[in-house]
Design an enzyme around this catalytic site. Structure first.
Site, mmCIF file in Angstrom:
data_model
loop_
_atom_site.group_PDB
_atom_site.id
_atom_site.type_symbol
_atom_site.label_atom_id
_atom_site.label_comp_id
_atom_site.label_asym_id
_atom_site.label_seq_id
_atom_site.Cartn_x
_atom_site.Cartn_y
_atom_site.Cartn_z
ATOM 1 N N LYS A 116 0.860 -1.181 0.000
ATOM 2 C CA LYS A 116 0.000 0.000 0.000
ATOM 3 C C LYS A 116 0.887 1.218 0.000
ATOM 4 O O LYS A 116 2.026 1.167 0.491
ATOM 5 C CB LYS A 116 -0.874 0.032 1.259
ATOM 6 C CG LYS A 116 -2.141 0.829 1.078
ATOM 7 C CD LYS A 116 -3.141 0.014 0.280
ATOM 8 C CE LYS A 116 -4.528 0.550 0.339
ATOM 9 N NZ LYS A 116 -5.490 -0.497 -0.040
HETATM 10 N N1 GLU Z 1 -7.182 -0.219 -3.315
HETATM 11 C C1 GLU Z 1 -7.914 -1.412 -3.632
HETATM 12 C C2 GLU Z 1 -7.949 -2.351 -2.440
HETATM 13 O O1 GLU Z 1 -7.800 -1.936 -1.326
HETATM 14 C C3 GLU Z 1 -7.422 -2.063 -4.911
HETATM 15 C C4 GLU Z 1 -6.001 -2.523 -4.874
HETATM 16 C C5 GLU Z 1 -5.484 -3.027 -6.217
HETATM 17 O O2 GLU Z 1 -6.262 -3.158 -7.150
HETATM 18 O O3 GLU Z 1 -4.286 -3.289 -6.294
HETATM 19 O O4 GLU Z 1 -8.204 -3.512 -2.577
#
Ligand code: GLU
Length: 426
Positions: A116
């Site tokens: 993240k």
């Molecule tokens: N931000 C989204 C999540 O928390 C998508 C993450 C992604 O597609 O890599 O799952």
């Protein structure tokens, strides 16, 4: 650029996303009888990067923001996860969100670890040109650790497909050629996947309907309240309404609206496009945003941010089923309270996995330089979501605990299995 040594504080008494994430891991580890060394391995991020992100404002002055990228784990494949632009972003929040991505990807069996990123900025206070410069500078600061086979960013709170286009462009310009597979959630014109924009919501609706079925409730006899009307909540409300569920209340960061006979979600979406908020929607009554969490509804879908259902307000929650559209909306203390009252909580790592599933499809399409039809994307999404739902339901029925505990046991066991197969270097 500084690469800091991963550090994890496991002893704080207050509930924060990181404290909750670590507690969930400890619970799963205890249930799976995992040794302490392995728990430590999974508790800490594999790699963390903290960067200064200077911005030249439109008026010529300079402001500096803090940005992060945490790669919790990449044992099963490249790290994967969104980038968040929000004032609340800090290293511990990003650590928790990165860890949840590891479990999410493992649970739906994607060949990814979890990551993240984020920048501590309130994007609403800056012009589009300023956000573009912040995005490009942040991308260039984390450039050494991202890439199609290293770590693949995607949108999250406060970012969108435009942000991903700028990230892809910055990475591509510095590589000297176009690299589509470095980010997902891109515009379709740049190699984004059909169906990606609505994929998280599709998944939320699919598991919400499965949860209703499990409780023996027909969609037409169900009501729903949705917290958040952004990338996840907006389409989740629409898909639930299309399935026959009465969506009675929706909120956003400015307020909430209520229509006991059911909201016209399409008309509400048009109102939001025109005004920027659900507030003032003529075909509904105004509602206090906190009240939404206390409505007597069948389904409550928190689709905004973490920690919104906590020890202090869980006693007032009257929904029968909670589907976590957001990451970490129910704290560990609230989770225990809800379990004791037999409220079914469909955990985030299952409920909102549709987004990263179609991100994976987008990455595969970019690597294949081949486009899939919307039908192919949606049927494969459905298959993965419902397969994961079945696996978690079966695990819960056979081995007990909550759906979250069952999902965590499956995910943690998969990640640990990958570690054991690879062995410990040197
Ligand atoms: N931000 C989204 C999540 O928390 C998508 C993450 C992604 O597609 O890599 O799952």
């Amino acid at each position: 650029m500084t690469i800091t040594a991963p550090h994890t504080d496991t002893h704080s008494a207050t509930s924060t996303p990181l404290v909750d994430a670590l507690e969930q891991l400890r619970d799963a580890a205890a249930a799976l009888d995992i040794d302490e060394g392995s728990v430590q391995l999974l508790s800490q991020a594999r790699r963390e990067i903290s960067v200064g992100v200077p911005l030249r404002r439109d008026d010529g002055t300079v402001e500096v923001f803090r940005g992060y990228r945490v790669q919790h784990n990449f044992t099963r494949g490249p790290a994967k996860g969104g980038v968040r632009f929000a004032p609340s972003v800090d290293l511990d929040e990003v650590r928790a969100l990165a860890m949840w991505m590891t479990w999410k990807c493992a649970l739906v069996d994607l060949p990814y670890g979890g990551a993240k990123g984020g920048v501590a900025i309130d994007p609403r206070r800056y012009s589009d040109a300023e956000i573009e410069r912040v995005t490009r500078r942040y991308t260039s600061e984390i450039l050494p650790v991202i890439g199609p086979d290293r770590d693949i960013p995607a949108p999250d709170v406060g970012t969108d497909e435009r942000t991903m286009a700028w990230m892809m462009d910055t990475f591509s310009v510095s590589s000297g050629f176009t690299v589509q597979s470095v980010v997902t959630g891109k515009p379709v014109a740049l190699g984004g996947s059909l169906g990606r924009a609505t994929s998280t919501s599709r998944g939320v609706a699919l598991v919400a309907l499965a949860a209703l079925e499990r409780r023996g409730i027909a969609p037409r006899n169900a009501s729903a309240a949705v917290q958040g009307f952004g990338k996840v909540g907006r389409h989740a409300a629409r898909f639930l309404a299309e399935a026959g569920v009465r969506v009675v209340a929706v909120s956003d960061q400015y307020g909430a609206v209520l229509a006991p006979d059911g909201l016209d979600v399409e008309a509400l979406a048009a109102h939001v496009d025109a005004t920027g908020s659900v507030v003032g929607f003529a075909a509904a009554d105004a509602l206090d945003a906190d009240e939404l969490l206390r409505l007597e509804v069948t389904l409550l879908v928190p689709a905004a941010v973490e920690g919104v259902i906590h020890e202090g307000n869980v006693g007032g929650v009257r929904a029968r089923i909670i589907v976590e559209g957001a990451n970490g909306p129910v704290t560990t203390a609230a989770d225990a309270h809800l379990a004791a009252r037999d409220v079914l909580v469909v955990p985030d790592i299952l409920a909102n996995a549709g987004g990263v599933i179609v991100s994976y499809f987008e990455w595969v399409q970019a690597k294949q330089t081949y486009r899939w039809s919307l039908d192919t994307v949606e049927s494969r999404l459905r298959e993965r979501m419902l397969g994961a739902w079945d696996a978690v339901s079966t695990e819960q029925t056979t081995a007990g605990g909550t759906l979250r505990e069952a999902a965590m046991r499956i995910a943690v066991a998969r990640v640990l299995d990958a570690h054991r197969n690879r062995g410990l270097y040197p």
